[in-house]
Write an enzyme that holds these catalytic residues in place. Structure first.
Site, PDB file in Angstrom:
ATOM      1  N   LYS A   1       0.849  -1.201   0.000  1.00 28.46           N
ATOM      2  CA  LYS A   1       0.000   0.000   0.000  1.00 28.46           C
ATOM      3  C   LYS A   1       0.883   1.249   0.000  1.00 28.46           C
ATOM      4  O   LYS A   1       1.896   1.302   0.700  1.00 28.46           O
ATOM      5  CB  LYS A   1      -0.918  -0.015   1.230  1.00 28.46           C
TER       6      LYS A   1
ATOM      7  N   SER B   1      -9.774   2.384   2.747  1.00 32.19           N
ATOM      8  CA  SER B   1      -8.906   3.091   1.836  1.00 32.19           C
ATOM      9  C   SER B   1      -7.969   2.173   1.048  1.00 32.19           C
ATOM     10  O   SER B   1      -7.426   2.577   0.030  1.00 32.19           O
ATOM     11  CB  SER B   1      -8.054   4.099   2.614  1.00 32.19           C
TER      12      SER B   1
ATOM     13  N   SER C   1      -9.760  -0.011   6.908  1.00 34.05           N
ATOM     14  CA  SER C   1      -9.205   0.043   5.547  1.00 34.05           C
ATOM     15  C   SER C   1      -8.553  -1.234   5.039  1.00 34.05           C
ATOM     16  O   SER C   1      -8.214  -1.325   3.861  1.00 34.05           O
ATOM     17  CB  SER C   1      -8.194   1.177   5.442  1.00 34.05           C
TER      18      SER C   1
HETATM   19  N1  GLN Z   1     -12.905   4.452   5.889  1.00 37.17           N
HETATM   20  C1  GLN Z   1     -12.332   4.898   7.134  1.00 37.17           C
HETATM   21  C2  GLN Z   1     -12.026   6.362   7.065  1.00 37.17           C
HETATM   22  O1  GLN Z   1     -12.342   6.941   6.083  1.00 37.17           O
HETATM   23  C3  GLN Z   1     -11.153   4.049   7.466  1.00 37.17           C
HETATM   24  C4  GLN Z   1      -9.854   4.581   7.045  1.00 37.17           C
HETATM   25  C5  GLN Z   1      -8.711   3.679   7.370  1.00 37.17           C
HETATM   26  O2  GLN Z   1      -8.850   2.620   7.977  1.00 37.17           O
HETATM   27  N2  GLN Z   1      -7.549   4.121   6.979  1.00 37.17           N
HETATM   28  O3  GLN Z   1     -11.511   6.930   7.958  1.00 37.17           O
END
Ligand code: GLN
EC number: 6.3.5.7
Length: 514
Positions: free
Chosen positions: A80, A155, A179
């Site tokens: 990532k 994400s 994410s």
């Molecule tokens: N979707 C969540 C957010 O927007 C999780 C983000 C993450 O785990 N990096 O914060």
């Protein structure tokens, strides 16, 4: 041959590599070819490594020379883009870091190299890991390999899609609020958010430091366990890193294959994580998963965690507060982009112009929200209250884990939604993490594994398992046990049903539902 190699699990690749049935160069090349073939459609990668084949060749040479190599030696992996890599740009999905090549490797990346894995490239993500669909990436969305018009989650949609599209057998993700797990759920893959502090955050571009955890992404539970074994452990460069001696997670996953692995296990169903607003097909698959557990001898109890109702609200105060502070360092002086306003200006003018152009709307929204929540007049009302809710969530978990060994819920409330559907509706986007956020607030580990296709749309659903802090091994044992039972009842793995992209030897295999 090439196509066979991309469809193998990391564990199977590792054993073929160890027995020298295949070389790392062959395996790596097969995956690079696959990326060249399908990534124009999927867009899982932001950068493909120029060094992968050379790294693979070096590993093959060392193997030929009789050196002792890591268990996953020669297996390729996608990384990532939130993780710093010495030999590849690391942008965290943002224009503000476009082209930035860090002067060091994140600890987890250094560990991959030390364990002889082969980095394939960097995967797409929502900008600074804020989002649930990868649509907030400054470099365009990633597409879900099950249906290219749908989101792959976020994400870490790039890592999940790369693994689901057979572009990589393994990937690293990061999970601050879901994410790793939500993309896993909507792409029919496996992902784990480890116990907070068990995997180093050094060199992971910070979103919210008290919530961030790096973790594995794969197509099987054993593969995640093998990767977790590589990246776990104390790091003196991360001040919240735990000093525990972790057990072998691969051994824990293999223990799950014993016939009675689930017998007598106390499983709690969290009432608040499977309620209104959940898609019918997700609920139906979850009910089947519960029946599978019961049939395997697990004891099911329904439990309640009243504080979870406020978890999303607390998270969306704590995360922006920490993010607003973490992102202050992108000031045009030290990293990446620098924009000079027309006609010049002061240092402040340059910083403002850089941040105005370099950050996307979701990042700006959260910086503003976080700065506001931390401001003197509102600190107690917002940030302070959110921290109190966080304590209540932790207490709810510890009370529940006095009663049960593991908690379960769907990993996400719905299957993958169409690209564009929620991109302009931040609140709808935030609700995707309803099920995953509590684990981050409490620092406990969570795993997602495929639990079947939803009847109404034929798309993957995920089952989430959560264990007490430091008990990640439980997730691998019970996760592997369930994976085996699900696959036995379906007659195949879920991912084998993914409509193979047209470049594959195999043609679309999905007929209705699993
Ligand atoms: N979707 C969540 C957010 O927007 C999780 C983000 C993450 O785990 N990096 O914060």
């Amino acid at each position: 041959m090439t196509h066979d190699l991309i469809h193998l699990s990391a564990a199977d690749l590792a054993s073929k590599l160890a027995s020298r049935e295949v070389s790392s160069v062959e395996v790596t090349k097969a995956h690079l070819d696959r990326i060249a073939g399908v990534d124009g459609d999927v867009h899982a990668f932001l950068h493909v490594s120029e060094n992968a084949l050379a790294a693979a060749a070096a590993i093959d040479e060392r193997r030929a020379a009789g050196e002792t190599l890591g268990e996953l030696a020669g297996v390729p992996i996608a990384i990532k883009d939130v993780l710093c890599t010495l030999d590849m740009p690391s942008t965290s999905g943002s224009k503000i870091l476009e082209g930035w090549v860090p002067p060091y490797d994140a600890t987890v990346v250094a560990k991959l190299r030390a364990a002889d894995l082969v980095p394939l490239g960097k995967t797409n993500m929502d900008e600074f890991a804020m989002g649930s669909s990868t649509e907030y990436s400054a470099y365009g969305p990633t597409r879900n390999p099950w249906d290219l018009d749908r989101i792959p989650g976020g994400s870490g949609g790039g890592s999940a899609a790369a693994v689901a599209a057979f572009e990589a057998p393994l990937a690293l993700g990061s999970d601050t609020g879901g994410s790793i797990r939500q993309p896993g759920a909507v792409t029919g893959t496996v992902g784990v958010k480890p116990t907070y502090g068990s995997v180093s955050r050094y060199g992971a571009i910070a979103l919210a430091s008290s919530l961030d955890q790096v973790g594995p992404v794969s197509r099987t539970v054993l593969d995640s366990a093998l990767l977790h074994d590589v990246i776990k452990g104390h790091d003196r460069r991360d001040s919240t890193s735990l000093t525990d001696d972790w057990p072998s997670f691969a051994a824990a996953a293999r223990a799950g294959l014993a016939p009675d692995a689930l017998k007598g296990v106390k499983v709690g169903i969290v009432r608040e994580l499977n309620g209104e607003g959940f898609q019918q097909g997700v609920k139906a698959r979850f009910a089947e998963a519960v029946a599978t557990l019961q049939a395997a001898g697990a004891e099911i109890v329904e439990v309640s965690a009243p504080s979870f109702e406020y978890a999303i609200s607390a998270y969306y105060l704590i995360l922006p507060a920490e993010a607003s502070s973490n992102l202050a360092k992108f000031d045009s002086v030290r990293f990446g982009l620098r924009v000079t306003p027309e006609g010049g200006g002061t240092v402040e003018d340059v910083m403002a112009a850089t941040r105005e152009q370099g950050f996307g709307p979701e990042v700006k929204r959260r910086i503003i929200l976080g700065t506001y929540a931390l401001s003197a007049g509102y600190y107690d009302a917002y940030y302070g209250s959110a921290q109190k809710v966080r304590t209540l969530v932790q207490r709810d978990f510890s009370r529940l884990f006095d009663e049960v060994d593991v908690l379960i819920s769907p990993s996400a409330p719905t299957t993958a939604f169409p690209i564009g559907e929620k991109v302009d509706d931040p609140l709808a986007m935030y609700l995707n993490d309803l099920t995953t956020i509590p684990a981050n607030l409490a620092g406990i580990p969570g795993l997602t594994l495929p639990m079947g296709l939803a009847a109404e749309d034929g798309l993957p659903t995920g089952l989430q398992l959560m264990a007490p802090a430091r008990e990640d091994a439980r997730l691998y044992t019970y996760g592997a046990a369930l994976e085996q039972l699900f696959e036995a009842s379906w007659g195949h793995s879920l991912i084998s049903q993914a409509p193979h992209l047209e470049y594959s030897e195999q043609t679309a295999a999905t007929e209705g539902v699993v």
